[in-house]
Design an enzyme around this catalytic site. Structure first.
Site, PDB file in Angstrom:
ATOM      1  N   HIS A 214       0.848  -1.196   0.000  1.00 12.80           N
ATOM      2  CA  HIS A 214       0.000   0.000   0.000  1.00 12.80           C
ATOM      3  C   HIS A 214       0.884   1.246   0.000  1.00 12.80           C
ATOM      4  CE1 HIS A 214      -3.550   2.499   0.565  1.00 12.80           C
ATOM      5  NE2 HIS A 214      -2.760   3.238   1.324  1.00 12.80           N
TER       6      HIS A 214
ATOM      7  N   THR B 131      -8.225   9.198  -7.748  1.00  9.98           N
ATOM      8  CA  THR B 131      -9.370   8.873  -6.886  1.00  9.98           C
ATOM      9  C   THR B 131      -9.038   7.796  -5.861  1.00  9.98           C
ATOM     10  OG1 THR B 131     -10.225   7.294  -8.508  1.00  9.98           O
ATOM     11  CG2 THR B 131     -11.094   9.536  -8.616  1.00  9.98           C
TER      12      THR B 131
ATOM     13  N   HIS C 221      -1.186   3.475  -8.760  1.00  7.72           N
ATOM     14  CA  HIS C 221      -1.457   2.558  -9.873  1.00  7.72           C
ATOM     15  C   HIS C 221      -1.188   3.271 -11.179  1.00  7.72           C
ATOM     16  CE1 HIS C 221      -4.998   4.804  -8.655  1.00  7.72           C
ATOM     17  NE2 HIS C 221      -5.316   4.849  -9.941  1.00  7.72           N
TER      18      HIS C 221
HETATM   19  P1  5GP Z   1      -7.515   7.063 -10.550  1.00  9.02           P
HETATM   20  O1  5GP Z   1      -8.654   7.995 -10.844  1.00  9.02           O
HETATM   21  O2  5GP Z   1      -7.227   6.985  -9.064  1.00  9.02           O
HETATM   22  O3  5GP Z   1      -6.288   7.331 -11.377  1.00  9.02           O
HETATM   23  O4  5GP Z   1      -7.994   5.634 -11.044  1.00  9.02           O
HETATM   24  C1  5GP Z   1      -8.734   4.737 -10.284  1.00  9.02           C
HETATM   25  C2  5GP Z   1      -9.257   3.692 -11.239  1.00  9.02           C
HETATM   26  O5  5GP Z   1      -9.690   2.569 -10.504  1.00  9.02           O
HETATM   27  C3  5GP Z   1     -10.457   4.157 -12.087  1.00  9.02           C
HETATM   28  O6  5GP Z   1     -10.135   4.041 -13.474  1.00  9.02           O
HETATM   29  C4  5GP Z   1     -11.581   3.210 -11.677  1.00  9.02           C
HETATM   30  O7  5GP Z   1     -12.433   2.869 -12.724  1.00  9.02           O
HETATM   31  C5  5GP Z   1     -10.821   2.016 -11.129  1.00  9.02           C
HETATM   32  N1  5GP Z   1     -11.550   1.273 -10.109  1.00  9.02           N
HETATM   33  C6  5GP Z   1     -12.194   1.779  -9.002  1.00  9.02           C
HETATM   34  N2  5GP Z   1     -12.725   0.781  -8.261  1.00  9.02           N
HETATM   35  C7  5GP Z   1     -12.396  -0.380  -8.901  1.00  9.02           C
HETATM   36  C8  5GP Z   1     -12.681  -1.763  -8.598  1.00  9.02           C
HETATM   37  O8  5GP Z   1     -13.327  -2.121  -7.613  1.00  9.02           O
HETATM   38  N3  5GP Z   1     -12.200  -2.676  -9.490  1.00  9.02           N
HETATM   39  C9  5GP Z   1     -11.480  -2.334 -10.608  1.00  9.02           C
HETATM   40  N4  5GP Z   1     -11.052  -3.309 -11.408  1.00  9.02           N
HETATM   41  N5  5GP Z   1     -11.189  -1.028 -10.897  1.00  9.02           N
HETATM   42  C10 5GP Z   1     -11.660  -0.081 -10.059  1.00  9.02           C
HETATM   43 ZN    ZN Z   2      -4.055  -0.131  -0.602  1.00  4.41          ZN
END
Ligand code: 5GP
Ligand code: ZN
Length: 109
Positions: free
Chosen positions: A46, A90, A95
């Site tokens: 994490h 978010t 990642h």
């Molecule tokens: P960020 O906005 O933080 O760069 O990207 C977070 C990503 O995680 C988003 O593209 C969202 O669709 C994905 N995401 C959020 N919750 C889940 C989940 O429970 N499973 C999967 N496979 N993706 C998720």
């Molecule tokens: Zn985590």
């Protein structure tokens, strides 16, 4: 970490479609894909954001990106990391998005 979606995915408490996994990293299909191919490369530790990553983790992330590109036979793709609120991060478990299967614009929006 308690309450972290990606930690739950790594522990198998939330289901995901895994495309690659090794000791340090997991790569899964994004639940809300922004392109025909949308993979998330996630370290198993994490680590909140890109500026918190150590050298060993960055090596494993770049290796995972390469392995995903081979597994999915990608000949062109974009890698994205959203860091902080202006970039719309978010989930604060770092990642990298691998996006492919369509044309992308530059500069990004
Ligand atoms: P960020 O906005 O933080 O760069 O990207 C977070 C990503 O995680 C988003 O593209 C969202 O669709 C994905 N995401 C959020 N919750 C889940 C989940 O429970 N499973 C999967 N496979 N993706 C998720
Ligand atoms: Zn985590």
């Amino acid at each position: 970490m308690n309450g972290c979606v990606f930690c739950k995915i790594i522990k198998g408490e939330i289901k995901s479609e895994i495309v690659f996994e090794d000791r340090d990293t997991i790569a899964i299909k994004d639940i809300n894909p922004q392109a025909p191919v949308h993979i998330l490369v996630i370290p198993k530790l994490h680590i909140p954001t890109i500026v918190d990553i150590d050298e060993k983790t960055s090596t494993s992330i770049f290796n995972a990106i390469k392995e995903v590109s081979k597994i999915l036979n990608l000949n062109s793709f974009r890698v994205v990391n959203n860091f902080g609120p202006d970039a719309l991060q978010t989930i604060y478990h770092v990642h990298f998005h691998i996006l492919a299967g369509r044309k992308f614009s530059w500069p990004p929006g």
